[in-house]
Each structure stands twice: as C-alpha cells, then as structure tokens.
Design an enzyme around this catalytic site. Sequence first.
Site, PDB file in Angstrom:
ATOM      1  N   TYR A 245      -1.956  -0.699  10.901  1.00 43.69           N
ATOM      2  CA  TYR A 245      -2.069  -1.354   9.589  1.00 43.69           C
ATOM      3  C   TYR A 245      -0.857  -1.036   8.718  1.00 43.69           C
ATOM      4  O   TYR A 245      -0.181  -1.951   8.214  1.00 43.69           O
ATOM      5  CB  TYR A 245      -3.363  -0.891   8.887  1.00 43.69           C
ATOM      6  CG  TYR A 245      -3.370  -1.184   7.400  1.00 43.69           C
ATOM      7  CD1 TYR A 245      -3.370  -2.495   6.918  1.00 43.69           C
ATOM      8  CD2 TYR A 245      -3.354  -0.137   6.453  1.00 43.69           C
ATOM      9  CE1 TYR A 245      -3.350  -2.770   5.551  1.00 43.69           C
ATOM     10  CE2 TYR A 245      -3.340  -0.403   5.095  1.00 43.69           C
ATOM     11  CZ  TYR A 245      -3.330  -1.721   4.646  1.00 43.69           C
ATOM     12  OH  TYR A 245      -3.309  -1.981   3.292  1.00 43.69           O
TER      13      TYR A 245
ATOM     14  N   LYS B  82       2.184  -3.475   7.262  1.00 40.61           N
ATOM     15  CA  LYS B  82       2.475  -3.632   5.825  1.00 40.61           C
ATOM     16  C   LYS B  82       3.928  -3.224   5.552  1.00 40.61           C
ATOM     17  O   LYS B  82       4.617  -3.858   4.748  1.00 40.61           O
ATOM     18  CB  LYS B  82       1.525  -2.784   4.978  1.00 40.61           C
ATOM     19  CG  LYS B  82       0.083  -3.240   4.956  1.00 40.61           C
ATOM     20  CD  LYS B  82      -0.124  -4.631   4.369  1.00 40.61           C
ATOM     21  CE  LYS B  82       0.090  -4.697   2.877  1.00 40.61           C
ATOM     22  NZ  LYS B  82      -0.264  -6.039   2.327  1.00 40.61           N
TER      23      LYS B  82
ATOM     24  N   THR C 136       0.817  -1.218   0.000  1.00 38.28           N
ATOM     25  CA  THR C 136       0.000   0.000   0.000  1.00 38.28           C
ATOM     26  C   THR C 136       0.852   1.270   0.000  1.00 38.28           C
ATOM     27  O   THR C 136       1.991   1.253   0.494  1.00 38.28           O
ATOM     28  CB  THR C 136      -0.901  -0.003   1.258  1.00 38.28           C
ATOM     29  OG1 THR C 136      -1.495   1.271   1.420  1.00 38.28           O
ATOM     30  CG2 THR C 136      -0.109  -0.292   2.529  1.00 38.28           C
ATOM     31  N   ASP C 137       0.274   2.365  -0.478  1.00 40.28           N
ATOM     32  CA  ASP C 137       0.964   3.661  -0.400  1.00 40.28           C
ATOM     33  C   ASP C 137       1.018   4.173   1.045  1.00 40.28           C
ATOM     34  O   ASP C 137       1.767   5.102   1.346  1.00 40.28           O
ATOM     35  CB  ASP C 137       0.295   4.692  -1.317  1.00 40.28           C
ATOM     36  CG  ASP C 137      -1.176   4.934  -1.018  1.00 40.28           C
ATOM     37  OD1 ASP C 137      -1.728   4.320  -0.089  1.00 40.28           O
ATOM     38  OD2 ASP C 137      -1.788   5.770  -1.733  1.00 40.28           O
ATOM     39  N   GLU C 138       0.211   3.552   1.937  1.00 41.34           N
ATOM     40  CA  GLU C 138       0.150   4.065   3.318  1.00 41.34           C
ATOM     41  C   GLU C 138       1.483   3.883   4.050  1.00 41.34           C
ATOM     42  O   GLU C 138       1.719   4.516   5.073  1.00 41.34           O
ATOM     43  CB  GLU C 138      -1.006   3.406   4.079  1.00 41.34           C
ATOM     44  CG  GLU C 138      -2.321   3.641   3.359  1.00 41.34           C
ATOM     45  CD  GLU C 138      -3.560   3.298   4.165  1.00 41.34           C
ATOM     46  OE1 GLU C 138      -3.495   3.282   5.400  1.00 41.34           O
ATOM     47  OE2 GLU C 138      -4.607   3.054   3.529  1.00 41.34           O
TER      48      GLU C 138
HETATM   49  P1  NAD Z   1      -9.516  -7.538   1.872  1.00 36.00           P
HETATM   50  O1  NAD Z   1      -9.542  -7.253   3.336  1.00 36.00           O
HETATM   51  O2  NAD Z   1     -10.739  -7.271   1.051  1.00 36.00           O
HETATM   52  O3  NAD Z   1      -9.154  -9.078   1.635  1.00 36.00           O
HETATM   53  C1  NAD Z   1      -8.148  -9.741   2.362  1.00 36.00           C
HETATM   54  C2  NAD Z   1      -8.307 -11.228   2.098  1.00 36.00           C
HETATM   55  O4  NAD Z   1      -7.257 -11.900   2.809  1.00 36.00           O
HETATM   56  C3  NAD Z   1      -9.631 -11.806   2.592  1.00 36.00           C
HETATM   57  O5  NAD Z   1     -10.177 -12.652   1.621  1.00 36.00           O
HETATM   58  C4  NAD Z   1      -9.241 -12.593   3.840  1.00 36.00           C
HETATM   59  O6  NAD Z   1     -10.078 -13.721   4.091  1.00 36.00           O
HETATM   60  C5  NAD Z   1      -7.818 -13.025   3.495  1.00 36.00           C
HETATM   61  N1  NAD Z   1      -7.003 -13.280   4.681  1.00 36.00           N
HETATM   62  C6  NAD Z   1      -6.875 -12.497   5.796  1.00 36.00           C
HETATM   63  N2  NAD Z   1      -6.053 -13.085   6.679  1.00 36.00           N
HETATM   64  C7  NAD Z   1      -5.645 -14.255   6.124  1.00 36.00           C
HETATM   65  C8  NAD Z   1      -4.772 -15.300   6.547  1.00 36.00           C
HETATM   66  N3  NAD Z   1      -4.169 -15.255   7.747  1.00 36.00           N
HETATM   67  N4  NAD Z   1      -4.572 -16.332   5.720  1.00 36.00           N
HETATM   68  C9  NAD Z   1      -5.184 -16.391   4.498  1.00 36.00           C
HETATM   69  N5  NAD Z   1      -6.024 -15.441   4.060  1.00 36.00           N
HETATM   70  C10 NAD Z   1      -6.249 -14.380   4.859  1.00 36.00           C
HETATM   71  O7  NAD Z   1      -8.258  -6.760   1.312  1.00 36.00           O
HETATM   72  P2  NAD Z   1      -8.047  -6.036  -0.096  1.00 36.00           P
HETATM   73  O8  NAD Z   1      -8.627  -4.693  -0.014  1.00 36.00           O
HETATM   74  O9  NAD Z   1      -8.466  -6.953  -1.166  1.00 36.00           O
HETATM   75  O10 NAD Z   1      -6.468  -5.881  -0.095  1.00 36.00           O
HETATM   76  C11 NAD Z   1      -5.628  -6.858  -0.693  1.00 36.00           C
HETATM   77  C12 NAD Z   1      -4.184  -6.438  -0.496  1.00 36.00           C
HETATM   78  O11 NAD Z   1      -3.985  -5.157  -1.101  1.00 36.00           O
HETATM   79  C13 NAD Z   1      -3.790  -6.282   0.965  1.00 36.00           C
HETATM   80  O12 NAD Z   1      -2.489  -6.785   1.129  1.00 36.00           O
HETATM   81  C14 NAD Z   1      -3.835  -4.784   1.195  1.00 36.00           C
HETATM   82  O13 NAD Z   1      -2.915  -4.406   2.209  1.00 36.00           O
HETATM   83  C15 NAD Z   1      -3.442  -4.254  -0.149  1.00 36.00           C
HETATM   84  N6  NAD Z   1      -3.979  -2.925  -0.461  1.00 36.00           N
HETATM   85  C16 NAD Z   1      -5.324  -2.694  -0.488  1.00 36.00           C
HETATM   86  C17 NAD Z   1      -5.806  -1.431  -0.822  1.00 36.00           C
HETATM   87  C18 NAD Z   1      -7.273  -1.139  -0.936  1.00 36.00           C
HETATM   88  O14 NAD Z   1      -7.639  -0.020  -1.281  1.00 36.00           O
HETATM   89  N7  NAD Z   1      -8.158  -2.083  -0.681  1.00 36.00           N
HETATM   90  C19 NAD Z   1      -4.909  -0.400  -1.114  1.00 36.00           C
HETATM   91  C20 NAD Z   1      -3.551  -0.672  -1.049  1.00 36.00           C
HETATM   92  C21 NAD Z   1      -3.098  -1.929  -0.761  1.00 36.00           C
HETATM   93  P1  TYD Z   2     -10.826   3.891   3.835  1.00 37.12           P
HETATM   94  O1  TYD Z   2     -11.755   3.466   2.746  1.00 37.12           O
HETATM   95  O2  TYD Z   2     -10.988   3.283   5.192  1.00 37.12           O
HETATM   96  O3  TYD Z   2      -9.343   3.730   3.298  1.00 37.12           O
HETATM   97  P2  TYD Z   2      -7.922   4.221   3.968  1.00 37.12           P
HETATM   98  O4  TYD Z   2      -8.128   4.598   5.374  1.00 37.12           O
HETATM   99  O5  TYD Z   2      -7.086   3.011   3.820  1.00 37.12           O
HETATM  100  O6  TYD Z   2      -7.475   5.371   3.111  1.00 37.12           O
HETATM  101  O7  TYD Z   2     -10.978   5.452   4.018  1.00 37.12           O
HETATM  102  C1  TYD Z   2     -10.768   6.352   2.960  1.00 37.12           C
HETATM  103  C2  TYD Z   2     -10.826   7.761   3.538  1.00 37.12           C
HETATM  104  O8  TYD Z   2     -12.153   8.009   4.002  1.00 37.12           O
HETATM  105  C3  TYD Z   2      -9.918   7.958   4.722  1.00 37.12           C
HETATM  106  O9  TYD Z   2      -9.396   9.286   4.701  1.00 37.12           O
HETATM  107  C4  TYD Z   2     -10.846   7.808   5.919  1.00 37.12           C
HETATM  108  C5  TYD Z   2     -12.163   8.334   5.404  1.00 37.12           C
HETATM  109  N1  TYD Z   2     -13.380   7.709   5.955  1.00 37.12           N
HETATM  110  C6  TYD Z   2     -14.413   8.522   6.452  1.00 37.12           C
HETATM  111  O10 TYD Z   2     -14.324   9.765   6.423  1.00 37.12           O
HETATM  112  N2  TYD Z   2     -15.509   7.908   6.952  1.00 37.12           N
HETATM  113  C7  TYD Z   2     -15.641   6.561   7.020  1.00 37.12           C
HETATM  114  O11 TYD Z   2     -16.676   6.045   7.514  1.00 37.12           O
HETATM  115  C8  TYD Z   2     -14.591   5.735   6.493  1.00 37.12           C
HETATM  116  C9  TYD Z   2     -14.689   4.232   6.539  1.00 37.12           C
HETATM  117  C10 TYD Z   2     -13.477   6.370   5.967  1.00 37.12           C
END
Ligand code: NAD
Ligand code: TYD
Length: 365
Positions: free
Chosen positions: A172, A176, A146-148
């Site tokens: 989180y 990561k 992630t960019d975080e």
């Molecule tokens: P998500 O939470 O939707 O899915 C995570 C999946 O991992 C789920 O299916 C869960 O069952 C599985 N999982 C969790 N713990 C596990 C374990 N111990 N063993 C096996 N499986 C397990 O997450 P996402 O949004 O699809 O994110 C996927 C990846 O991308 C993550 O690594 C996240 O850090 C990264 N990422 C996500 C975002 C975003 O915007 N969603 C942005 C940047 C990076």
């Molecule tokens: P989120 O989707 O949780 O992603 P991330 O925290 O990983 O960026 O949140 C996106 C942005 O929206 C973040 O700045 C937090 C804000 N946010 C709210 O303002 N209200 C909410 O209920 C949630 C879930 C997020």
Amino acid sequence: MKFSKQEQPLSSEPHRILVTGGAGFIGSNFVHHWCKQYPDDRVVVLDALTYAGNRNNLAELEGLQNFRFVQGDICDRVLVDTLLQEEAIDTVAHFAAESHVDRSILGPDAFIRTNVVGTFTLLESFRHHWERRNRPENARFLHVSTDEVYGSLDPDDHPFTETTPYAPNSPYSASKAGSDHLARAYYHTYGLPTIITNCSNNYGPYHFPEKLIPLTCINVLLGKALPIYGDGQNIRDWLYVGDHCRALDAVIHRGVPSETYNIGGNNEVKNIDLVHMLCELMNELAPHLPVHPSQKLITFVKDRPGHDRRYAIDATKAKTELGWTPAETLERGLRQTIEWYLAHRDWWQPLLSEEYQAYYRQVYA
Ligand code: NAD
Ligand code: TYD
C-alpha cells in the site's frame, strides 16, 4: 463567519471541483464539508464504488443542483477526459485509492492499478485539459497521500516532516509513494499545479469497518473479539476527519503548487491504549453490551507482516503557512465517532457482507 481571518480563502470565485473517491471515508467527509462551505461551487464525484465506496455516504447531497455523482474508474481515460471537459473542471481533489494495508498484503495488484496507474491517468488527463484551457492560474491538482510513505519511526525519532526521505514498507505505502512521485514530477516537468498532502491515520463517521477504530466499535457491539496485532505497542497519530477536511480546504485555497504539506492530529497513541480508551467509552455510551466490560474482548493476534512501529506527523508547516491546526482532542473525537456508529447501525450493518466476512476470516484466521 465561516473562517478566522487567517483561514479566509484567497479568492471567492466559485470552483468546479472533481473529487475522486468521494464515496469513500475521507472523500465523502470532504464532499460534505465542501458542499456546506461553498454551496456555489460545482462538485462532481467520480467513484468506482469498490467494496469501500458507498453511495449512501452522499445520500443527503443527491438532490443538490451543484452536485453530481458519476460511477466510474479513474483508470478510464476516456471517461476522465470527458468529465474534465464537460464539467470545465479547475480543481481535482484526488482521494480514490485502495487504502487498506492488510488487503495490500493479501493482494497488491489492485493497489498498483488504482493508486499508481489511476493517479497517472488522472494527471495525464488533467495536464491535457489544463493545457487546452491555456494553463489557468486557479487550476489545482490536490493529491491526498499518507504518512506511511515515510516508513517507520523509532521511539525517539522526530516526527515526519515534509523532507523526511521516503521509505515505504507495505505494498500500500509503496503504491502511494509511487503516486506521490508522479504528482511531484508533473509539476517539475510540465508545470502542472500539483500539491501533495501526507496525513496521519484518520477516524470519524463513514469509516469502513475493516479499520482499527470502527472495527473495535462494531466488534464491541457484536460481542466479538477485539484483535490487536503483535504486542499492541505500535503507535499511530490519530487525526479527526473533520480536521483533515479543513486542512485540505486550506491547502486548495492557500497552498502553493509543487509543495507538500504534512497533516497530523498531534495524538500519538499505542494501539493497545487506543483500544482501551474505546472500550471505556463504549462501556459508558452503549447500552446493554453483550460483553461487559468490553475490555474482556481484547485478544492479541499474530502480527501484521512488516508492521510499521510508529507514525507521527510534524504539522508545523501547515500551521505556519496555512494557519491550520487540528481542533479535536482524541477524547472528544472518539466520543463523537462512537456516537455516530451507535446512531448509524443501518449504515454499517449491511457492510458486514458475506464478502467482508470472507476477507475477515482470511486476515484473522
Ligand atoms: P477508502 O478506502 O475509504 O475510499 C476509497 C474510495 O476510492 C472508495 O470510495 C472507492 O470506491 C474509491 N475507488 C477505489 N478505486 C477506485 C478507482 N479505480 N476508481 C475510482 N474510485 C475508486 O479510503 P479513505 O480512507 O477515504 O482514503 C482516501 C485517501 O486518503 C486515499 O488516497 C488514502 O491513501 C489516503 N489516506 C487515508 C488515510 C486514512 O486514515 N483513511 C490516511 C492517510 C491517507
Ligand atoms: P489501520 O486502521 O489498519 O491503519 P494503518 O495500518 O494504515 O495504520 O491500523 C491501525 C493500527 O492498528 C495499525 O498499527 C494496525 C493495528 N491493527 C490491529 O492491531 N488490529 C486490527 O484488527 C487492525 C485492523 C489494525
């Protein structure tokens, strides 16, 4: 033709790919993408099916001969060893993680376990597997991050590049960052062909209701308050999940081991503006809303502790070295996403379980 010339894969040899977290949001979109683009590849999904994992996300693929789903934990070394060996895996696409910042604030333990210890377990298992097979050239370990990990930007700062120093601010992002360092170290110490991607906020189909965009769409449909943290001026760079999957495809086929690639959507928006855009689109697309116009539901709530102010990605390297750029505009991507949520009530309604309501009360009480 599936690809532009610049996007052609280097080798047409079928892959045998293990996708961890393939039942989650991005993982399942990636599995759909991969099975469609490369029907001759073997795709094995390993997913623990935590609250965020949903086997229904993969329902259409269940019958395919080249597809296998295994419910299991990435921390289970014996299971991972067995799968890598019996499936002769050459590529790992590692998505499995605890992924929600608010949950990491309520309880960081699971984040350390899955994101740090789980990634370590996979790396260690894949290293032994790769060494036993005499270090095949085509092996890859894609670590999706992630960019975080880069921390928070000020308004005038240049977007994150691959050399921006790490400065994670939440449990989180810290977990990561730890896993990124392990992936990096496994290349530098053992030569394991790891590649790291750091992407911005994704959105699209199969996004679990707790995240801002699906939460807003669902709450509008239910006539519930739309909670905005703090002053709503925080900025995120929104990436359509289909664009992300194309980028990861390019990284697996053409990325260089040991390298990091930043992947972003070129869509920096303040949270409050994003929610207004969503409300406008919902007013237009959703018939018979309980509260109309839906903007009336916007409610400012207590800020998230340690809330990062701004994320933005400079994806120049992915463009110049991989030939990848995002194709979706935010407007089009949000429209498609809303249409998906309107057509898939049966997908998201069961996710609003008693357990989810308890989580919701804890965060928003
Ligand atoms: P998500 O939470 O939707 O899915 C995570 C999946 O991992 C789920 O299916 C869960 O069952 C599985 N999982 C969790 N713990 C596990 C374990 N111990 N063993 C096996 N499986 C397990 O997450 P996402 O949004 O699809 O994110 C996927 C990846 O991308 C993550 O690594 C996240 O850090 C990264 N990422 C996500 C975002 C975003 O915007 N969603 C942005 C940047 C990076
Ligand atoms: P989120 O989707 O949780 O992603 P991330 O925290 O990983 O960026 O949140 C996106 C942005 O929206 C973040 O700045 C937090 C804000 N946010 C709210 O303002 N209200 C909410 O209920 C949630 C879930 C997020």
